[in-house]
Write a protein that holds these residues in place. Sequence first.
Motif, short mmCIF file in Angstrom:
data_model
loop_
_atom_site.label_atom_id
_atom_site.label_comp_id
_atom_site.label_asym_id
_atom_site.label_seq_id
_atom_site.Cartn_x
_atom_site.Cartn_y
_atom_site.Cartn_z
N CYS A 187 1.09 29.91 25.64
CA CYS A 187 0.89 28.60 25.03
C CYS A 187 0.43 27.63 26.11
N CYS A 197 2.08 26.54 17.95
CA CYS A 197 3.05 27.34 18.72
C CYS A 197 4.41 27.07 18.11
N CYS A 254 7.05 25.26 20.87
CA CYS A 254 7.04 23.82 21.17
C CYS A 254 6.50 23.01 20.00
N HIS A 266 0.68 24.59 26.14
CA HIS A 266 1.60 23.43 26.24
C HIS A 266 2.92 23.80 26.89
N CYS A 267 3.57 24.87 26.37
CA CYS A 267 4.93 25.18 26.86
C CYS A 267 4.97 26.46 27.70
ZN LIG Z 1 4.23 26.16 23.00
#
Ligand SMILES: [Zn+2]
Length: 237
Positions: A223, A199, A202, A225-226
């Motif tokens: 994403c 990504c 992030c 994660h973010c």
């Molecule tokens: Zn991300």
Amino acid sequence: MKEEVQLLIDLQELDQHIISGRKKQEKLREEQNELTVNTDKLTALIAQLDGEIATIEAERSEINQSLLKEQDNIEKSEAHLPEIKTQKEYLAMLKEVDVAKKQTKDLQEILQDRDAALATIKEDRDEKQQELDNLQSTSNSRCSEINDLLTEIDESLVSEDTKRAALIEQVPPRIRQRYELLLKRRNGSALVEARRGNCLGCNMHLPPQFFNNMLKKQGIDSCPHCNRLLFVMPEGE
Ligand SMILES: [Zn+2]
């Protein structure tokens, strides 16, 4: 590339332009404020010095009045001296004249002191006035420059807002809401590319299966994660 992806890319590009325009305006306004604050400070300082000058001048004129009175007294007393008959009276009058002369000398010293103080403050005031004149001439031209820039940015923001309204209308509601939220939370970076399994928002590695699916679907994902909206460029682009 899917139309929806291109639409979001265009929208975000426009939004980033809008955000940077607003930031520029904010900075320009801050600069304008600072210029005003500095000229205001100097203006206040000059007013204060003018007040001090007026006080000293009032004191001076009072001392001058007293001085004239003393000198008048001395002249009168000295004029009377030849008319005095007794030694005692004569000595008393001489003593009076002496006291008045001493008083006159003291007043003259105070006057000199006040004059020196006045000269120093006036010099200081003139310096500050010069400083203010210089500041005002640069500040005035910079302020009018800033006003022109602000108007220019305002005008482009108006047309960009119109463009934005047309674009956002085409974004499917399910993505629109998330996009708006992310735009605020992620400081204008709501949509990022997923490239080589990462990504780009992030910089975290995406699960390989997830990334492969993205390549296949060529759509919009999130994403893990973010939470930013993710897109992939079609292979070869
Ligand atoms: Zn991300």
